[in-house]
Scaffold this active site. Structure first.
Site, PDB file in Angstrom:
ATOM      1  N   GLY A 148    -102.133 -32.636  46.010  1.00 34.24           N
ATOM      2  CA  GLY A 148    -101.356 -31.825  46.950  1.00 34.24           C
ATOM      3  C   GLY A 148    -101.089 -30.438  46.404  1.00 34.24           C
ATOM      4  O   GLY A 148    -100.186 -30.247  45.568  1.00 34.24           O
ATOM      5  N   PRO A 152     -98.368 -25.668  54.379  1.00 35.89           N
ATOM      6  CA  PRO A 152     -98.616 -25.256  55.764  1.00 35.89           C
ATOM      7  C   PRO A 152     -98.693 -23.742  55.952  1.00 35.89           C
ATOM      8  O   PRO A 152     -99.418 -23.264  56.820  1.00 35.89           O
ATOM      9  CB  PRO A 152     -97.412 -25.828  56.526  1.00 35.89           C
ATOM     10  CG  PRO A 152     -96.896 -26.937  55.670  1.00 35.89           C
ATOM     11  CD  PRO A 152     -97.232 -26.598  54.264  1.00 35.89           C
ATOM     12  N   GLY A 357    -133.299 -29.360  69.611  1.00 37.85           N
ATOM     13  CA  GLY A 357    -133.011 -29.129  71.034  1.00 37.85           C
ATOM     14  C   GLY A 357    -131.788 -29.908  71.468  1.00 37.85           C
ATOM     15  O   GLY A 357    -130.813 -30.033  70.722  1.00 37.85           O
ATOM     16  N   GLU A 381    -111.103 -26.014  49.127  1.00 41.12           N
ATOM     17  CA  GLU A 381    -111.421 -25.627  47.739  1.00 41.12           C
ATOM     18  C   GLU A 381    -111.725 -24.139  47.643  1.00 41.12           C
ATOM     19  O   GLU A 381    -112.610 -23.715  46.903  1.00 41.12           O
ATOM     20  CB  GLU A 381    -112.621 -26.426  47.219  1.00 41.12           C
ATOM     21  CG  GLU A 381    -112.479 -27.907  47.353  1.00 41.12           C
ATOM     22  CD  GLU A 381    -111.812 -28.530  46.151  1.00 41.12           C
ATOM     23  OE1 GLU A 381    -111.637 -27.832  45.153  1.00 41.12           O
ATOM     24  OE2 GLU A 381    -111.434 -29.698  46.252  1.00 41.12           O
ATOM     25  N   THR A 383    -111.687 -20.713  50.497  1.00 44.59           N
ATOM     26  CA  THR A 383    -112.556 -20.334  51.616  1.00 44.59           C
ATOM     27  C   THR A 383    -113.691 -19.454  51.094  1.00 44.59           C
ATOM     28  O   THR A 383    -113.643 -18.927  49.978  1.00 44.59           O
ATOM     29  CB  THR A 383    -111.772 -19.543  52.682  1.00 44.59           C
ATOM     30  OG1 THR A 383    -111.376 -18.289  52.108  1.00 44.59           O
ATOM     31  CG2 THR A 383    -110.541 -20.291  53.174  1.00 44.59           C
ATOM     32  N   PHE A 401    -107.138  -9.412  46.076  1.00 38.14           N
ATOM     33  CA  PHE A 401    -106.333 -10.353  46.855  1.00 38.14           C
ATOM     34  C   PHE A 401    -105.055 -10.702  46.128  1.00 38.14           C
ATOM     35  O   PHE A 401    -104.845 -10.307  45.008  1.00 38.14           O
ATOM     36  CB  PHE A 401    -107.136 -11.620  47.184  1.00 38.14           C
ATOM     37  CG  PHE A 401    -107.730 -12.345  45.999  1.00 38.14           C
ATOM     38  CD1 PHE A 401    -108.855 -11.837  45.356  1.00 38.14           C
ATOM     39  CD2 PHE A 401    -107.211 -13.541  45.546  1.00 38.14           C
ATOM     40  CE1 PHE A 401    -109.426 -12.493  44.271  1.00 38.14           C
ATOM     41  CE2 PHE A 401    -107.767 -14.214  44.467  1.00 38.14           C
ATOM     42  CZ  PHE A 401    -108.885 -13.679  43.816  1.00 38.14           C
TER      43      PHE A 401
HETATM   44  C1  LIG Z   1    -110.520 -31.332  55.810  1.00 39.80           C
HETATM   45  C2  LIG Z   1    -109.735 -30.626  54.787  1.00 39.80           C
HETATM   46  C3  LIG Z   1    -109.392 -31.270  53.597  1.00 39.80           C
HETATM   47  C4  LIG Z   1    -108.608 -30.600  52.637  1.00 39.80           C
HETATM   48  N1  LIG Z   1    -108.220 -31.278  51.487  1.00 39.80           N
HETATM   49  C5  LIG Z   1    -107.316 -30.690  50.643  1.00 39.80           C
HETATM   50  C6  LIG Z   1    -106.756 -31.428  49.537  1.00 39.80           C
HETATM   51  O1  LIG Z   1    -107.134 -32.586  49.282  1.00 39.80           O
HETATM   52  N2  LIG Z   1    -105.793 -30.841  48.784  1.00 39.80           N
HETATM   53  C7  LIG Z   1    -105.352 -29.567  49.027  1.00 39.80           C
HETATM   54  O2  LIG Z   1    -104.469 -29.089  48.310  1.00 39.80           O
HETATM   55  N3  LIG Z   1    -105.881 -28.836  50.062  1.00 39.80           N
HETATM   56  C8  LIG Z   1    -106.834 -29.380  50.870  1.00 39.80           C
HETATM   57  N4  LIG Z   1    -107.356 -28.669  51.934  1.00 39.80           N
HETATM   58  C9  LIG Z   1    -106.808 -27.344  52.207  1.00 39.80           C
HETATM   59  C10 LIG Z   1    -107.760 -26.207  51.955  1.00 39.80           C
HETATM   60  O3  LIG Z   1    -107.951 -26.017  50.590  1.00 39.80           O
HETATM   61  C11 LIG Z   1    -107.184 -24.965  52.664  1.00 39.80           C
HETATM   62  O4  LIG Z   1    -107.342 -25.191  54.057  1.00 39.80           O
HETATM   63  C12 LIG Z   1    -107.846 -23.682  52.259  1.00 39.80           C
HETATM   64  O5  LIG Z   1    -107.523 -23.358  50.917  1.00 39.80           O
HETATM   65  C13 LIG Z   1    -107.437 -22.511  53.162  1.00 39.80           C
HETATM   66  O6  LIG Z   1    -106.062 -22.472  53.323  1.00 39.80           O
HETATM   67  P1  LIG Z   1    -105.453 -22.336  54.806  1.00 39.80           P
HETATM   68  O7  LIG Z   1    -106.064 -23.398  55.642  1.00 39.80           O
HETATM   69  O8  LIG Z   1    -103.992 -22.330  54.691  1.00 39.80           O
HETATM   70  O9  LIG Z   1    -105.988 -20.931  55.314  1.00 39.80           O
HETATM   71  P2  LIG Z   1    -105.336 -19.494  54.965  1.00 39.80           P
HETATM   72  O10 LIG Z   1    -105.105 -19.393  53.498  1.00 39.80           O
HETATM   73  O11 LIG Z   1    -104.187 -19.275  55.876  1.00 39.80           O
HETATM   74  O12 LIG Z   1    -106.532 -18.517  55.353  1.00 39.80           O
HETATM   75  C14 LIG Z   1    -106.788 -18.096  56.699  1.00 39.80           C
HETATM   76  C15 LIG Z   1    -107.925 -17.084  56.698  1.00 39.80           C
HETATM   77  O13 LIG Z   1    -107.564 -15.936  55.943  1.00 39.80           O
HETATM   78  C16 LIG Z   1    -108.613 -15.620  55.022  1.00 39.80           C
HETATM   79  N5  LIG Z   1    -108.041 -14.949  53.848  1.00 39.80           N
HETATM   80  C17 LIG Z   1    -107.162 -15.462  52.964  1.00 39.80           C
HETATM   81  N6  LIG Z   1    -106.843 -14.544  52.040  1.00 39.80           N
HETATM   82  C18 LIG Z   1    -107.525 -13.408  52.336  1.00 39.80           C
HETATM   83  C19 LIG Z   1    -107.625 -12.099  51.762  1.00 39.80           C
HETATM   84  N7  LIG Z   1    -106.944 -11.766  50.659  1.00 39.80           N
HETATM   85  N8  LIG Z   1    -108.441 -11.204  52.349  1.00 39.80           N
HETATM   86  C20 LIG Z   1    -109.142 -11.537  53.450  1.00 39.80           C
HETATM   87  N9  LIG Z   1    -109.091 -12.747  54.056  1.00 39.80           N
HETATM   88  C21 LIG Z   1    -108.301 -13.674  53.496  1.00 39.80           C
HETATM   89  C22 LIG Z   1    -109.217 -16.966  54.683  1.00 39.80           C
HETATM   90  O14 LIG Z   1    -110.544 -16.809  54.142  1.00 39.80           O
HETATM   91  C23 LIG Z   1    -109.214 -17.637  56.045  1.00 39.80           C
HETATM   92  O15 LIG Z   1    -110.334 -17.236  56.776  1.00 39.80           O
HETATM   93  C24 LIG Z   1    -108.199 -29.282  52.870  1.00 39.80           C
HETATM   94  C25 LIG Z   1    -108.587 -28.625  54.042  1.00 39.80           C
HETATM   95  C26 LIG Z   1    -109.347 -29.273  54.984  1.00 39.80           C
HETATM   96  C27 LIG Z   1    -109.720 -28.555  56.235  1.00 39.80           C
END
Ligand SMILES: Cc1cc2nc3c(=O)[nH]c(=O)nc-3n(C[C@H](O)[C@H](O)[C@H](O)COP(=O)(O)OP(=O)(O)OC[C@H]3O[C@@H](n4cnc5c(N)ncnc54)[C@H](O)[C@@H]3O)c2cc1C
Length: 401
Positions: A148, A152, A357, A381, A383, A401
């Site tokens: 974890g 959010p 297709g 892990e 984006t 960043f």
């Molecule tokens: C199916 C699934 C399984 C997961 N499993 C785990 C898990 O086991 N443990 C865990 O801890 N997390 C887990 N995650 C979470 C995952 O690591 C996060 O979703 C990811 O790190 C992105 O965070 P966020 O969703 O809050 O997006 P945000 O951080 O809110 O990002 C939103 C957008 O902003 C962009 N962005 C962010 N910073 C910048 C910047 N400085 N400049 C430009 N663009 C930027 C991002 O690239 C993205 O497009 C999981 C996610 C999914 C979908």
């Protein structure tokens, strides 16, 4: 100087039959042990995973029945020495990820989290008691773990986490929430990162501790054969003995992510190979305008392009794995490979889906499932953007960043 035919060695004249999934013969670079691990997992995926994974994905169901055979093959915590773990090298771990993800990214995610995000930190940063208590159970699949970190309000910026832990006597009290946590609802133990007066620390929060809840996140269109959850902590009291003593600060969770991201660079190659295989088979069977559609120049260019992308990704991961085993791998190299290889797999999956297709949108064929799964893999892990920024920082010395 031109070379006459007599001087050309027999090997140069012989037609070498290349494996379409491995055009640069990465297999030829592997040790006997690495080949044995790859082939064992490949057989398991062919026999036990592929026949059922499409319906598990459709049913939004994690195939828990596969945990025991996966554990019996030594695939959980495979890089750890001792504690009933297999003690394999990093290439073996990569090949395990590759073959499992040829089946489904959800299954590979399960193994990545258990191995790199739960067993790795307990082994690297845990007390001897914590290792003895958890590692053999996690290796045997009798216990499941989750990690974890993401919250959010924004996963890309974990330093600004809001989850807090404070000491009361010989206990820690945790409050906060985590989101998008793989295996969360299944987990017997959660490795939870929280801010304390001493910086970010890791805690082993156990299923059933009062105030701890881990409901599943439903209605996903991606990684449907994997459990993803929220974690809630409402004054959860954790004994001092459950804090990971060996690390503090953001480097704790980030070092776990480096391990898992390394595995992902290999895993997605498997997803892409599955899509290329499907596209090759389909276009060779599909008769359009009086001939197999694979005989057209455009389709051959597209298939060749998939192969080019897969091959470059394979070589990147192989080199990364050899560096990792020599202790020379840097996190920005992992970022470059995670970015390159996941983007490669997404492009291959989408193109394969198009080459099928209308059939490409059916669950009868694997590309759309892989395509949808990879939407998670490119986000979790770190984006794609975050990995680009890490490489940018490596090049310029400036964090953007
Ligand atoms: C199916 C699934 C399984 C997961 N499993 C785990 C898990 O086991 N443990 C865990 O801890 N997390 C887990 N995650 C979470 C995952 O690591 C996060 O979703 C990811 O790190 C992105 O965070 P966020 O969703 O809050 O997006 P945000 O951080 O809110 O990002 C939103 C957008 O902003 C962009 N962005 C962010 N910073 C910048 C910047 N400085 N400049 C430009 N663009 C930027 C991002 O690239 C993205 O497009 C999981 C996610 C999914 C979908």
């Amino acid at each position: 100087m031109s070379q006459s035919a007599e001087h050309v060695s027999p090997a140069r004249n012989a037609k070498i039959n290349l494996d379409p999934m491995d055009l640069y013969d990465v297999r030829g670079e592997l040790s006997d042990e690495e080949i044995m691990v790859k082939d064992t997992v490949a057989r398991f995926v062919d026999e036990k995973v592929l026949p059922m994974i499409g319906s598990a994905f459709e049913d939004h169901r994690f195939p828990a029945e596969l945990v025991e055979p996966i554990a019996q093959m030594g695939l959980l915590g495979s890089s750890i020495e001792g504690y009933d773990c297999a003690g394999l090298n990093s290439i073996c771990y990569g090949l395990i990820c590759q073959e499992l993800e040829r089946g489904d990214s959800g299954l590979r995610s399960f193994v990545s989290v258990q191995s790199s995000l739960v067993m790795y930190p307990i082994h690297a940063f845990g007390s001897e008691d914590q290792r003895q208590q958890w590692l053999p159970k996690l290796a045997s699949g009798k216990a499941i773990g989750c990690f974890g970190l993401t919250e959010p309000h924004g996963g890309s910026d974990p330093v600004n986490m809001k989850t807090r832990a404070h000491r009361e006597g010989n206990e820690w009290v945790i409050n906060g929430a985590k989101m998008w946590i793989t295996n969360g609802t299944l987990a017997d133990v959660a490795v939870v990162w929280a801010k304390t007066d001493e910086g970010i620390r890791g805690f082993l929060v156990e299923k059933g501790m009062p105030g701890f809840d881990a409901p599943e996140i439903k209605h996903k269109f991606s990684l449907r054969a994997s459990v993803t959850s929220s974690l809630f902590f409402d004054n959860v009291r954790v004994p001092e003995a459950n804090m990971l003593p060996g690390v503090s600060g953001i480097k704790g969770p980030l070092s776990c992510l480096t391990q898992a991201r390394y595995g992902i660079t290999w895993g997605v190659i498997g997803a892409a190979q599955a899509c290329l295989r499907e596209a090759l088979d389909y276009t060779q069977e599909r008769i359009l305008f009086g001939r197999p559609v694979s005989h057209t120049q455009t389709v051959q260019r597209r298939l060749a392009d998939m192969s080019r992308r897969i091959t470059t990704a394979q070589l990147l991961s192989l080199q990364l794995g050899r560096k990792k085993d020599r202790g020379e791998m840097s996190p920005s190299q992992v970022s470059l490979a995670k970015w390159n290889n996941v983007r490669m797999a997404m492009d291959v999956a989408r193109d394969a889906r198009d080459l099928l297709g209308g059939a490409g949108i059916s669950a009868e064929y694997c590309p759309i499932r892989h395509m949808l799964n990879l939407e998670s893999v490119i986000t979790y892990e770190g984006t794609e953007t975050v990995h680009e920024l890490i490489v940018g920082k490596e090049l310029t010395g400036v964090s953007a960043f």
